[in-house]
Design a protein around this motif. Structure first.
Motif, PDB file in Angstrom:
ATOM      1  N   THR A 292       0.846  -1.181   0.000  1.00 57.86           N
ATOM      2  CA  THR A 292       0.000   0.000   0.000  1.00 57.86           C
ATOM      3  C   THR A 292       0.893   1.246   0.000  1.00 57.86           C
ATOM      4  OG1 THR A 292      -0.085   0.143   2.411  1.00 57.86           O
ATOM      5  CG2 THR A 292      -1.729  -1.253   1.325  1.00 57.86           C
ATOM      6  N   GLU A 293       0.283   2.388  -0.253  1.00 52.90           N
ATOM      7  CA  GLU A 293       1.050   3.630  -0.247  1.00 52.90           C
ATOM      8  C   GLU A 293       1.639   3.904   1.129  1.00 52.90           C
ATOM      9  OE1 GLU A 293       0.570   8.188  -1.999  1.00 52.90           O
ATOM     10  OE2 GLU A 293      -1.178   6.914  -1.685  1.00 52.90           O
ATOM     11  N   LYS A 294       0.886   3.569   2.169  1.00 55.48           N
ATOM     12  CA  LYS A 294       1.385   3.744   3.539  1.00 55.48           C
ATOM     13  C   LYS A 294       2.591   2.852   3.793  1.00 55.48           C
ATOM     14  CE  LYS A 294      -0.117   3.411   8.376  1.00 55.48           C
ATOM     15  NZ  LYS A 294      -1.253   3.068   9.279  1.00 55.48           N
ATOM     16  N   ALA A 296       4.694   1.698   1.540  1.00 55.60           N
ATOM     17  CA  ALA A 296       5.812   2.191   0.736  1.00 55.60           C
ATOM     18  C   ALA A 296       6.491   3.384   1.411  1.00 55.60           C
ATOM     19  CB  ALA A 296       5.322   2.577  -0.653  1.00 55.60           C
ATOM     20  N   LYS A 297       5.707   4.300   1.944  1.00 60.61           N
ATOM     21  CA  LYS A 297       6.298   5.466   2.609  1.00 60.61           C
ATOM     22  C   LYS A 297       7.086   5.055   3.850  1.00 60.61           C
ATOM     23  CE  LYS A 297       2.949   8.877   0.950  1.00 60.61           C
ATOM     24  NZ  LYS A 297       1.890   9.827   1.327  1.00 60.61           N
ATOM     25  N   THR A 358       4.428   6.729  -6.204  1.00 59.55           N
ATOM     26  CA  THR A 358       4.529   5.383  -5.644  1.00 59.55           C
ATOM     27  C   THR A 358       3.874   4.421  -6.625  1.00 59.55           C
ATOM     28  OG1 THR A 358       4.385   6.243  -3.383  1.00 59.55           O
ATOM     29  CG2 THR A 358       3.988   3.891  -3.697  1.00 59.55           C
ATOM     30  N   ALA A 373       9.521   4.326  -6.763  1.00 63.16           N
ATOM     31  CA  ALA A 373       9.109   5.548  -6.068  1.00 63.16           C
ATOM     32  C   ALA A 373      10.016   6.700  -6.476  1.00 63.16           C
ATOM     33  CB  ALA A 373       9.147   5.352  -4.552  1.00 63.16           C
ATOM     34  N   ALA A 423      -1.269   4.165  -6.635  1.00 61.56           N
ATOM     35  CA  ALA A 423      -0.675   3.114  -5.805  1.00 61.56           C
ATOM     36  C   ALA A 423      -1.681   2.035  -5.440  1.00 61.56           C
ATOM     37  CB  ALA A 423      -0.080   3.728  -4.540  1.00 61.56           C
ATOM     38  N   THR A 424      -2.956   2.389  -5.380  1.00 61.03           N
ATOM     39  CA  THR A 424      -3.971   1.397  -5.036  1.00 61.03           C
ATOM     40  C   THR A 424      -4.225   0.390  -6.157  1.00 61.03           C
ATOM     41  OG1 THR A 424      -5.659   2.957  -5.796  1.00 61.03           O
ATOM     42  CG2 THR A 424      -5.159   2.926  -3.426  1.00 61.03           C
TER      43      THR A 424
END
Length: 591
Positions: A292-294, A296-297, A358, A373, A423-424
């Motif tokens: 998920t984007e979270k 990845a961050k 992302t 990214a 990203a989703t």
């Protein structure tokens, strides 16, 4: 009759208001429900399924006990099961008939797992916490372990908040209030009528008797005439009593619209629009993105932290936890050179700015996986200009491995990342021999390496965009010719491509184009061709080789991390270089 109607209204009002209050008090349902289980096996892992967690709607309050230490984390169910591998584990489900949690042992060939702490698969994790509130969908599961070797915590319970709202309670109370008002109006009306009917009356004077009239035989009146005569004053009086009651009740109840009452819908109903997708054939489910984007961050933030700490301490073991391939080779060579010569500059750090792009790989529970990214650099140049963005390409080799940066590439000043999926959704990973691109990904590295050697004389020159490509002007043919000029007849300097070490990663973008990350290496050899001559080394080559001069010569290997935009055959156009990172990865004296 008026008093009877008032009493009936009061009774109905009391019943309605009492029932409404009772729904809020004595008849109120519990506001939560708890299900639990006691696990008796020695399996080191327990998995609470997404179906069990979502047995009731809303959030889940999970409590675990029975172990001195515990760890819990949730992620996609497929990822959790893949991380467990061949290890035995307890599967916790919800039994709808008994409303209890049920544990089932899933046997395996192994009896322990590595520490799950810090794994990139988890969306969230909890260390040494006996209780946690989560809210996950059905395709996610909660993993619970002790230390990976000891049996997992034996006691599991889940508590759900229950919606015990009573939408009819307020409606009943309001309806009871309306009936109470109606009863009061009827009561006041009845009292007023009694007072009016009991007023003072005058006694009539006695009149003289009139002569007796002849008798006539009465004629039987017809039924219609009787009904007509009934429409006199007495009939009018009886109907007048009913009209105010109906009128007051209608006016009182009519003041509230139908939308006010619980269980009622407005007059204007929204017409359901047919869903052609739902009514058609079942749609094949799309594979989820790798992260998920979270996630990845969080991974990129940890990557930047590891890079900063390892670069400062020149810690090869630490940097290997987040770097691999060409990116790791560059840093390890830099650490060795800086250890020998403290004046050599460190490799550029990973920026800590905003993650602008992302793009995770779409995966069907397969490995390895990739994530692309682009990171904004918050620092500026001495002139106050923003520094170029940095692109990273990370890979995860297996479920128990963390993502590692294979490529860390500084983007060209004018580079524009092509439109990519959110990203989703993620992007598909293209095969190395894809025939749908302007050039197969596996041929891009060798073709561009030839351009760096021969420039416009290369057969691939027309395939690549030259405008905006600063790598050609910095390390291309003109640079190589300038480097060869100082060498005399006693020594030679040659440039030659060498085997690449990095993986080829191609991710699809919108319009069937691709972002391709490749690695090429280049050997630079300074050799002595006449006896008695020597070759000098300098800078990082000198530091890594460990000798300032040699009667044989030196060999230095430079690595190039390259990022390309590759159009599809349908789109057309040339391949453009989006960014690059170049640096020394090895140096030694010739044998």
């Amino acid at each position: 009759m008026r008093f009877v109607l008032a009493i009936v209204s009061f009774i109905i009002a009391a019943l309605l208001m009492g029932l409404g209050i009772a729904q809020k008090t004595v008849f109120a349902a519990p506001d939560e429900f708890t299900a639990s289980t006691n696990i008796t096996t020695s399996a080191p892992v327990t998995v609470i399924s997404g179906a069990a967690l979502n047995a009731y709607p809303r959030s889940q309050f999970v409590q675990i006990s029975g172990s001195k230490e515990n760890f819990a984390a949730y992620g996609r169910t497929d990822d959790v099961i893949a991380w467990i591998g061949d290890t035995s584990y307890n599967r916790v489900d919800f039994d709808a008939e008994t409303s209890k949690l049920v544990s089932t042992l899933e046997p395996g060939t192994e009896d322990q797992v590595p520490s799950p702490v810090g794994s990139d698969l988890w969306l969230a994790s909890y260390t040494d916490k006996n209780a946690m509130t989560i809210n996950v969908p059905e395709d996610f599961s909660l993993l619970v372990v002790s230390d990976g070797v000891k049996p997992a915590p034996s006691e599991i319970s889940i508590t759900w908040p229950i919606d015990n709202s009573t939408p009819w309670a307020n409606t009943l109370v309001v309806a009871g209030g309306v009936m109470l008002l109606v009863g009061l109006l009827l009561l006041f009306w009845a009292i007023a009528h009694i007072r009016k009917s009991r007023g003072p009356r005058r006694k009539s004077q006695k009149m003289p008797k009139l002569p007796r009239q002849p008798r006539y035989k009465p004629i039987k009146a017809k039924q219609k005439e009787l009904e007509a005569n009934a429409k006199g004053r007495r009939s009018l009086t009886s109907r007048v009593a009913i009209v105010p009651v109906v009128l007051v009740t209608a006016l009182t109840l009519g003041g509230c619209s139908a939308d006010f009452w619980a269980g009622r819908e407005g007059v204007a109903q929204q017409t359901a629009t047919p869903d052609p997708v739902a009514e058609g054939e079942a749609v094949t489910p799309v594979d989820p993105p790798a992260v998920t984007e979270k996630q990845a961050k969080r991974i990129i933030a940890d990557l930047a932290g590891v890079a900063a700490a390892a670069d400062e301490a020149r810690d090869a073991d630490l940097v290997a936890t987040r770097f691999a391939g060409p990116a790791l080779d560059l840093r390890l060579a830099n650490y060795g050179a800086r250890t020998a010569d403290g004046t050599i500059a460190a490799v550029a750090p990973i920026p800590t700015g905003k993650v602008e792009v992302t793009l995770p790989q779409i995966t069907d529970n397969q490995w390895p996986r990739a994530v692309f990214a682009v990171i904004e650099d918050p620092a500026t140049t001495a002139e106050g200009k923003p520094l170029p963005q940095v692109a990273v390409m990370l890979t995860q080799e297996d479920p128990r491995a963390n993502y590692k940066a294979q490529y860390v590439i500084t983007l060209e000043p004018g580079a524009v990342i092509p439109p990519v999926a959110p990203a989703t959704v993620g992007a598909g990973r293209l095969p190395a021999d894809s025939k749908f691109l302007a050039l197969a990904p596996e041929a891009i590295g060798p073709a561009y390496s030839d351009i760096l050697m021969t420039d416009t004389a290369s057969p691939s020159n027309e395939v690549f965009e030259a405008e905006g490509d600063t790598l050609r002007t910095t390390f291309g043919l003109a640079f190589k010719e300038a480097e060869k000029a100082p060498f005399s007849a006693t020594s030679t300097l040659t440039f030659a491509p060498s085997a690449a070490t990095g993986p080829l990663i191609a991710l699809s973008t919108n319009d069937s184009n691709a972002i391709v990350a490749v690695n090429i290496n280049e050997d630079v050899t300074a050799a002595v061709v006449e006896a008695g001559a020597v070759v000098d080394s300098k800078g990082a080559v000198k530091a890594l080789a460990g000798k300032p001069t040699s009667t044989k010569g030196f060999k230095a290997t430079y690595g190039y991390q390259l990022l390309f935009f590759v159009p599809s055959i349908e789109t057309g156009g040339k391949i453009s270089l989006l960014g690059y990172t170049q640096g020394l990865v090895a140096a030694s004296e010739l044998p």
